[in-house]
Design an enzyme around this catalytic site. Sequence first.
Site, PDB file in Angstrom:
ATOM      1  N   HIS A   1       0.859  -1.194   0.000  1.00  0.00           N
ATOM      2  CA  HIS A   1       0.000   0.000   0.000  1.00  0.00           C
ATOM      3  C   HIS A   1       0.886   1.231   0.000  1.00  0.00           C
ATOM      4  CE1 HIS A   1      -3.204   2.783   1.168  1.00  0.00           C
ATOM      5  NE2 HIS A   1      -4.036   1.840   0.776  1.00  0.00           N
TER       6      HIS A   1
ATOM      7  N   ASP B   1      -7.982  -5.309  -0.087  1.00  0.00           N
ATOM      8  CA  ASP B   1      -8.467  -6.191  -1.165  1.00  0.00           C
ATOM      9  C   ASP B   1      -8.118  -7.649  -0.960  1.00  0.00           C
ATOM     10  OD1 ASP B   1      -7.618  -3.406  -3.094  1.00  0.00           O
ATOM     11  OD2 ASP B   1      -9.660  -4.180  -2.848  1.00  0.00           O
TER      12      ASP B   1
HETATM   13  C1  SDX Z   1      -6.227   0.035  -2.941  1.00  0.00           C
HETATM   14  O1  SDX Z   1      -4.389   4.491  -1.922  1.00  0.00           O
HETATM   15  C2  SDX Z   1      -5.370   3.906  -1.327  1.00  0.00           C
HETATM   16  O2  SDX Z   1      -5.807   4.273  -0.274  1.00  0.00           O
HETATM   17  C3  SDX Z   1      -5.966   2.723  -2.124  1.00  0.00           C
HETATM   18  C4  SDX Z   1      -7.001   1.862  -1.376  1.00  0.00           C
HETATM   19  C5  SDX Z   1      -8.291   2.632  -1.104  1.00  0.00           C
HETATM   20  O3  SDX Z   1      -8.996   2.239  -0.159  1.00  0.00           O
HETATM   21  O4  SDX Z   1      -8.628   3.536  -1.929  1.00  0.00           O
HETATM   22  O5  SDX Z   1      -6.434   1.389  -0.146  1.00  0.00           O
HETATM   23  C6  SDX Z   1      -7.392   0.640  -2.233  1.00  0.00           C
HETATM   24  O6  SDX Z   1      -5.972   0.374  -4.058  1.00  0.00           O
HETATM   25  C7  SDX Z   1      -5.356  -0.948  -2.207  1.00  0.00           C
HETATM   26  C8  SDX Z   1      -4.146  -1.453  -3.059  1.00  0.00           C
HETATM   27  C9  SDX Z   1      -4.644  -2.552  -3.982  1.00  0.00           C
HETATM   28  N1  SDX Z   1      -3.581  -2.915  -4.969  1.00  0.00           N
HETATM   29  C10 SDX Z   1      -2.936  -4.094  -4.875  1.00  0.00           C
HETATM   30  O7  SDX Z   1      -3.109  -4.929  -3.991  1.00  0.00           O
HETATM   31  C11 SDX Z   1      -1.966  -4.337  -6.019  1.00  0.00           C
HETATM   32  C12 SDX Z   1      -0.644  -4.908  -5.483  1.00  0.00           C
HETATM   33  N2  SDX Z   1       0.072  -3.849  -4.753  1.00  0.00           N
HETATM   34  C13 SDX Z   1       0.958  -3.020  -5.442  1.00  0.00           C
HETATM   35  O8  SDX Z   1       0.987  -2.955  -6.776  1.00  0.00           O
HETATM   36  C14 SDX Z   1       1.499  -1.826  -4.669  1.00  0.00           C
HETATM   37  O9  SDX Z   1       1.765  -2.246  -3.396  1.00  0.00           O
HETATM   38  C15 SDX Z   1       0.631  -0.576  -4.647  1.00  0.00           C
HETATM   39  C16 SDX Z   1       0.278  -0.128  -6.026  1.00  0.00           C
HETATM   40  C17 SDX Z   1      -0.618  -0.831  -3.868  1.00  0.00           C
HETATM   41  C18 SDX Z   1       1.438   0.517  -3.960  1.00  0.00           C
HETATM   42  O10 SDX Z   1       2.522   0.707  -4.737  1.00  0.00           O
HETATM   43  P1  SDX Z   1       3.510   1.969  -4.551  1.00  0.00           P
HETATM   44  O11 SDX Z   1       3.237   2.700  -3.308  1.00  0.00           O
HETATM   45  O12 SDX Z   1       3.512   2.752  -5.799  1.00  0.00           O
HETATM   46  O13 SDX Z   1       4.841   1.260  -4.308  1.00  0.00           O
HETATM   47  P2  SDX Z   1       5.769   0.723  -5.437  1.00  0.00           P
HETATM   48  O14 SDX Z   1       4.958   0.125  -6.521  1.00  0.00           O
HETATM   49  O15 SDX Z   1       6.735   1.805  -5.777  1.00  0.00           O
HETATM   50  O16 SDX Z   1       6.497  -0.479  -4.667  1.00  0.00           O
HETATM   51  C19 SDX Z   1       7.570  -0.203  -3.796  1.00  0.00           C
HETATM   52  C20 SDX Z   1       8.426  -1.461  -3.870  1.00  0.00           C
HETATM   53  C21 SDX Z   1       8.730  -1.849  -5.315  1.00  0.00           C
HETATM   54  O17 SDX Z   1       9.997  -2.463  -5.337  1.00  0.00           O
HETATM   55  P3  SDX Z   1      11.230  -1.608  -5.991  1.00  0.00           P
HETATM   56  O18 SDX Z   1      10.867  -1.382  -7.460  1.00  0.00           O
HETATM   57  O19 SDX Z   1      11.315  -0.293  -5.228  1.00  0.00           O
HETATM   58  O20 SDX Z   1      12.448  -2.495  -5.825  1.00  0.00           O
HETATM   59  O21 SDX Z   1       7.668  -2.550  -3.296  1.00  0.00           O
HETATM   60  C22 SDX Z   1       7.461  -3.550  -4.295  1.00  0.00           C
HETATM   61  C23 SDX Z   1       7.684  -2.898  -5.639  1.00  0.00           C
HETATM   62  O22 SDX Z   1       8.151  -3.850  -6.587  1.00  0.00           O
HETATM   63  N3  SDX Z   1       6.075  -3.991  -4.174  1.00  0.00           N
HETATM   64  C24 SDX Z   1       5.648  -5.223  -4.379  1.00  0.00           C
HETATM   65  C25 SDX Z   1       4.273  -5.197  -4.136  1.00  0.00           C
HETATM   66  N4  SDX Z   1       3.908  -3.958  -3.828  1.00  0.00           N
HETATM   67  C26 SDX Z   1       5.024  -3.202  -3.861  1.00  0.00           C
HETATM   68  N5  SDX Z   1       6.305  -6.352  -4.734  1.00  0.00           N
HETATM   69  C27 SDX Z   1       5.539  -7.469  -4.854  1.00  0.00           C
HETATM   70  N6  SDX Z   1       4.206  -7.529  -4.627  1.00  0.00           N
HETATM   71  C28 SDX Z   1       3.537  -6.397  -4.273  1.00  0.00           C
HETATM   72  N7  SDX Z   1       2.230  -6.467  -4.055  1.00  0.00           N
END
Ligand code: SDX
Length: 435
Positions: free
Chosen positions: A312, A369
């Site tokens: 998140h 989720d």
């Molecule tokens: C919702 O914002 C809100 O409040 C949203 C929400 C709401 O109520 O409105 O809470 C609802 O959207 C919840 C999130 C649902 N999405 C997912 O579950 C999808 C999987 N999660 C990710 O894609 C990710 O965690 C995000 C998109 C939710 C957040 O991503 P960020 O903050 O942009 O972080 P990032 O993508 O830059 O990740 C930081 C690091 C990365 O590694 P590096 O490139 O820095 O080496 O963490 C890793 C990412 O690769 N990472 C993950 C991961 N999430 C982040 N690696 C593997 N699996 C994951 N799920």
Amino acid sequence: MKNENGFQETASLTVGGKTVQLPVIIGSEGERAIDISSLREKTGYITLDPGLGNTGICKSQITFMNGEEGILRYRGIPVDELAEHSTFVETAYLLINGILPTRMQLNKFSVQLNDQSLVHEDMKGFYQNIPPRSHPMGILSSMVNTLESFYPILKTTTKIEEINTTLTRIISKVRTMAAMSYKISRGHRVVYPRPDLCYCGNFLNMMFDSPVRPYQLDKSAIKALNVFWILHADHEQNCSTSAVRLVGSGRVNVYAAISAGIAALWGPLHGGANQAVIEMLEAIQANGGNISPFVERAKDKNDPYRLMGFGHRVYKAYDPRAKIINKTAHALLEKMQISDPLLDIAQKLEQVALKDDYFIEYRLYPNVDFYSGIVLRALGIPTNMFTVMFALGRMPGWIAQWKEDADDPNWRLYRPRQIYIGQNTTHYIPIEERV
Ligand code: SDX
């Protein structure tokens, strides 16, 4: 201490050979922000923050989140208290009006929702002519936009009255529209809302009642749906809420702004994750329940695969909503005497991930989720409608946030800037001279 602008603190910034003082805003929970609204005028510089992770787009009184401690409150009330004691309709009233309703106010709001629960009969024509394999989120976003055609925002009523009627209309009709879309997509007769059912009971009845198999309303299903929608009702400036604010800032009608929010929520990184989680758990199940290939792929930097339902932008602790939904899922499955193998897989996946150094280092926990699909499956909601369920829950939050912007005397058009890194001045080349 206060400075000449009445701000309690200032930030000094030295850039381009100049030092400027910028006011600091201090929120009611002690959060601090540097107000850079005069930065370009004072220094010629702008800031750059792709993903806006360090940028506040507004001041708000609606929802407070503390991502480090996993805190979530609506108008100051912890979300776990609302999930336990409130209903979705009461929480919607709280988010939009800023206070819990009296019994009289709640009854009046419920009557307004009931009176607004039918949709224009001509809408059926739209649903019957949408391509059969359309995604329900695309249908919902389009159909919410048509509400402006069916119910144009009249200038005759007073602004407050007009806005309140329009906002109640949205909350009530989107529930009917979602159920109608589902029935028509299956070639079934549309079930109309009933005045004797509560908001959540009406939705379940509209979804599942049938002339040959009357739907048996179940108290635990209605409670679970109330909890589900309460937990999804708002989440401060997430992607889709920011879309509602940004689109609304152009002064378009509120239906169009909400339609933009639905479109933003659809993405698998945002609200679409609840559908993607179930598809991931089903893939693990099809893989004999073997979790490790999925975890290894999620950790592989050369693989864009993500563990859906994990991580998140704000929560670097366990999403408080995920805890409550997990508990709700267990209680509902027990009450309905059903077991869902995907819940067992989800629990195993959580255990493995939370012990894995990669997830620990990146502070990736289950988010809202991760378990929500288990509740929706138990209620009988089809997987491709999971994000629609998220959108129905988020309606009061989107409306409250839109209204907070619209009520702001300083409401301005959102227009971010950029840093151009493209071609410097060049000139047109006639086609015959191009190589
Ligand atoms: C919702 O914002 C809100 O409040 C949203 C929400 C709401 O109520 O409105 O809470 C609802 O959207 C919840 C999130 C649902 N999405 C997912 O579950 C999808 C999987 N999660 C990710 O894609 C990710 O965690 C995000 C998109 C939710 C957040 O991503 P960020 O903050 O942009 O972080 P990032 O993508 O830059 O990740 C930081 C690091 C990365 O590694 P590096 O490139 O820095 O080496 O963490 C890793 C990412 O690769 N990472 C993950 C991961 N999430 C982040 N690696 C593997 N699996 C994951 N799920």
